[in-house]
Write an enzyme that holds these catalytic residues in place. Structure first.
Site, PDB file in Angstrom:
ATOM      1  N   ARG A   1     -13.319  31.180 -17.500  1.00 19.78           N
ATOM      2  CA  ARG A   1     -12.613  30.429 -18.541  1.00 19.78           C
ATOM      3  C   ARG A   1     -12.188  31.308 -19.714  1.00 19.78           C
ATOM      4  O   ARG A   1     -11.387  30.878 -20.546  1.00 19.78           O
ATOM      5  CB  ARG A   1     -13.452  29.227 -19.018  1.00 19.78           C
ATOM      6  CG  ARG A   1     -13.620  28.168 -17.919  1.00 19.78           C
ATOM      7  CD  ARG A   1     -13.894  26.790 -18.499  1.00 19.78           C
ATOM      8  NE  ARG A   1     -12.719  26.238 -19.167  1.00 19.78           N
ATOM      9  CZ  ARG A   1     -12.727  25.091 -19.861  1.00 19.78           C
ATOM     10  NH1 ARG A   1     -13.846  24.392 -19.977  1.00 19.78           N
ATOM     11  NH2 ARG A   1     -11.623  24.655 -20.448  1.00 19.78           N
TER      12      ARG A   1
ATOM     13  N   ARG B   1     -23.911  26.504 -22.887  1.00 19.61           N
ATOM     14  CA  ARG B   1     -22.626  27.203 -23.033  1.00 19.61           C
ATOM     15  C   ARG B   1     -22.534  27.926 -24.385  1.00 19.61           C
ATOM     16  O   ARG B   1     -22.435  29.131 -24.433  1.00 19.61           O
ATOM     17  CB  ARG B   1     -21.469  26.213 -22.897  1.00 19.61           C
ATOM     18  CG  ARG B   1     -21.342  25.597 -21.511  1.00 19.61           C
ATOM     19  CD  ARG B   1     -20.939  26.614 -20.478  1.00 19.61           C
ATOM     20  NE  ARG B   1     -20.747  26.066 -19.160  1.00 19.61           N
ATOM     21  CZ  ARG B   1     -19.597  25.564 -18.707  1.00 19.61           C
ATOM     22  NH1 ARG B   1     -18.542  25.518 -19.485  1.00 19.61           N
ATOM     23  NH2 ARG B   1     -19.507  25.114 -17.479  1.00 19.61           N
TER      24      ARG B   1
ATOM     25  N   HIS C   1     -22.249  20.437 -21.877  1.00 19.69           N
ATOM     26  CA  HIS C   1     -21.555  20.441 -23.176  1.00 19.69           C
ATOM     27  C   HIS C   1     -22.066  19.232 -23.956  1.00 19.69           C
ATOM     28  O   HIS C   1     -22.348  18.180 -23.360  1.00 19.69           O
ATOM     29  CB  HIS C   1     -20.036  20.257 -23.006  1.00 19.69           C
ATOM     30  CG  HIS C   1     -19.276  21.505 -22.676  1.00 19.69           C
ATOM     31  ND1 HIS C   1     -18.229  21.519 -21.772  1.00 19.69           N
ATOM     32  CD2 HIS C   1     -19.387  22.770 -23.149  1.00 19.69           C
ATOM     33  CE1 HIS C   1     -17.725  22.744 -21.702  1.00 19.69           C
ATOM     34  NE2 HIS C   1     -18.412  23.524 -22.525  1.00 19.69           N
TER      35      HIS C   1
ATOM     36  N   ASN D   1     -20.519  24.797 -13.175  1.00 17.50           N
ATOM     37  CA  ASN D   1     -21.454  23.753 -13.614  1.00 17.50           C
ATOM     38  C   ASN D   1     -21.860  22.980 -12.362  1.00 17.50           C
ATOM     39  O   ASN D   1     -21.195  23.095 -11.324  1.00 17.50           O
ATOM     40  CB  ASN D   1     -20.831  22.878 -14.727  1.00 17.50           C
ATOM     41  CG  ASN D   1     -19.703  22.007 -14.219  1.00 17.50           C
ATOM     42  OD1 ASN D   1     -19.844  21.285 -13.228  1.00 17.50           O
ATOM     43  ND2 ASN D   1     -18.562  22.045 -14.889  1.00 17.50           N
TER      44      ASN D   1
ATOM     45  N   ASN E   1     -12.164  22.081 -25.074  1.00 14.76           N
ATOM     46  CA  ASN E   1     -12.733  23.431 -25.148  1.00 14.76           C
ATOM     47  C   ASN E   1     -11.753  24.473 -25.685  1.00 14.76           C
ATOM     48  O   ASN E   1     -12.024  25.680 -25.598  1.00 14.76           O
ATOM     49  CB  ASN E   1     -13.224  23.876 -23.770  1.00 14.76           C
ATOM     50  CG  ASN E   1     -14.263  22.929 -23.188  1.00 14.76           C
ATOM     51  OD1 ASN E   1     -14.091  22.400 -22.092  1.00 14.76           O
ATOM     52  ND2 ASN E   1     -15.326  22.681 -23.925  1.00 14.76           N
TER      53      ASN E   1
ATOM     54  N   ALA F   1     -14.765  18.398 -11.645  1.00 13.86           N
ATOM     55  CA  ALA F   1     -14.867  19.642 -12.421  1.00 13.86           C
ATOM     56  C   ALA F   1     -15.920  19.511 -13.521  1.00 13.86           C
ATOM     57  O   ALA F   1     -16.156  20.444 -14.291  1.00 13.86           O
ATOM     58  CB  ALA F   1     -13.524  19.981 -13.047  1.00 13.86           C
TER      59      ALA F   1
ATOM     60  N   CYS G   1     -13.197  15.223 -22.675  1.00 14.27           N
ATOM     61  CA  CYS G   1     -12.923  16.647 -22.396  1.00 14.27           C
ATOM     62  C   CYS G   1     -11.438  16.938 -22.290  1.00 14.27           C
ATOM     63  O   CYS G   1     -11.017  18.079 -22.459  1.00 14.27           O
ATOM     64  CB  CYS G   1     -13.494  17.074 -21.054  1.00 14.27           C
ATOM     65  SG  CYS G   1     -15.190  16.765 -20.772  1.00 14.27           S
TER      66      CYS G   1
END
Ligand code: ARG
Length: 266
Positions: free
Chosen positions: A88, A135, A164, A19, A69, A254, A260
């Site tokens: 991921r 995503r 996101h 990202n 996530n 990140a 998150c």
């Protein structure tokens, strides 16, 4: 008591760039990251009174700290994520195992149907919203609607920095919404305006959206959010919320912040 799933940042680092916030040259300071993560956990436990379920971090999976996530959980049902990026995808089986080991009935999405969990699926008891394009895949929401028997309103995300839904859209317990309209395409903006009446909708200024003001954790009347967002805090306090600003800039390296780092389990 509400429960949140979290994962300690033992192996948190910037090992790849998926990202626009991530830069391999912008290394994480592990000590600061640990201190910031524990600061958030302390605020959540002591100020909001949530119960934290801590999962075991895995070496080589630096983004596993972002348990938003892991998937999405409603009642006894869990749908684990299907990540878009191979980096991921390696987390998927650990999250799936955690759900199974904790007694959840796990429903799997078909391979290739990208869905990044509660990072992209958020809402109020009567209206759920699903972020797509950056995503998650819009088609995942038709399937999730079937699984949960709920309407899910898809919202197109158009700015790579807000990849996101939880980076630009934050529903609160009282039915209020904090969001950043430019992160959405014009149709999604119109849908939000139509579904959430004006007195309950609050726009964050660009400077604070870029500090992840929308990536806040709301538990009852308490809101934990990244520090450096005074306008957002004033707005929330005027609505009767108690705000808890926290240093979380190591996680912004990140592309993440408070919300998150947690997954609501009920
Ligand atoms: N580096 C992670 C990624 O790009 C950050 C995830 C942040 N999570 C979130 N729910 N916004 O996937």
């Amino acid at each position: 008591m509400s429960r949140l799933l979290v994962c300690p940042p033992d192996y948190f680092s910037i090992d790849y760039e998926i990202n626009p916030w991530m830069r391999l040259s912008n290394a994480v300071d592990p000590e600061r990251a640990r201190a910031q993560w524990h600061g958030l956990m302390r605020a959540l436990e002591e100020e909001t009174g949530v119960f934290l379920e801590r999962m075991q971090p895995v070496p080589g999976l630096p983004d596993m700290v972002f348990t938003a996530n892991a998937g999405v959980v409603v009642g006894n049902r869990a749908v684990p994520s299907r990540f878009r990026h191979p980096e991921r995808q390696r987390e998927e089986r650990y999250f799936e195992d955690w759900f199974r080991d904790h007694g959840y009935e796990v429903a799997l999405l078909e391979n290739g149907l990208y869905f990044e969990g509660a990072g992209d699926l958020l809402g109020f008891p009567d209206a759920w919203f699903g972020g797509y394009r950056q995503r998650s895949d819009i088609r995942a929401y038709a399937r999730l609607s079937e699984i949960f028997g709920r309407e899910i309103i898809p919202l197109e995300l158009v700015d790579g920095r807000f990849y996101h839904l939880d980076t630009c859209f934050c529903p609160f317990s009282g039915g209020d919404l904090l969001y950043y309209p430019p992160a959405f395409d014009p149709y999604a903006q119109a849908v939000i305006e139509d579904r959430i009446e004006k007195p309950r909708r609050f726009v964050v200024p660009t400077s604070e959206a870029l500090r992840f003001a929308c990536n806040a954790v709301c538990v009852g009347k308490h809101i934990a959010l990244p520090e450096g967002c005074p306008e957002t805090m004033a707005l929330l306090e005027a609505r009767g919320y108690e705000t808890h600003p926290l240093p979380l800039d190591e996680f912004m390296k990140a592309g993440g912040s408070a919300k998150c780092l947690t997954l609501a389990l009920d």
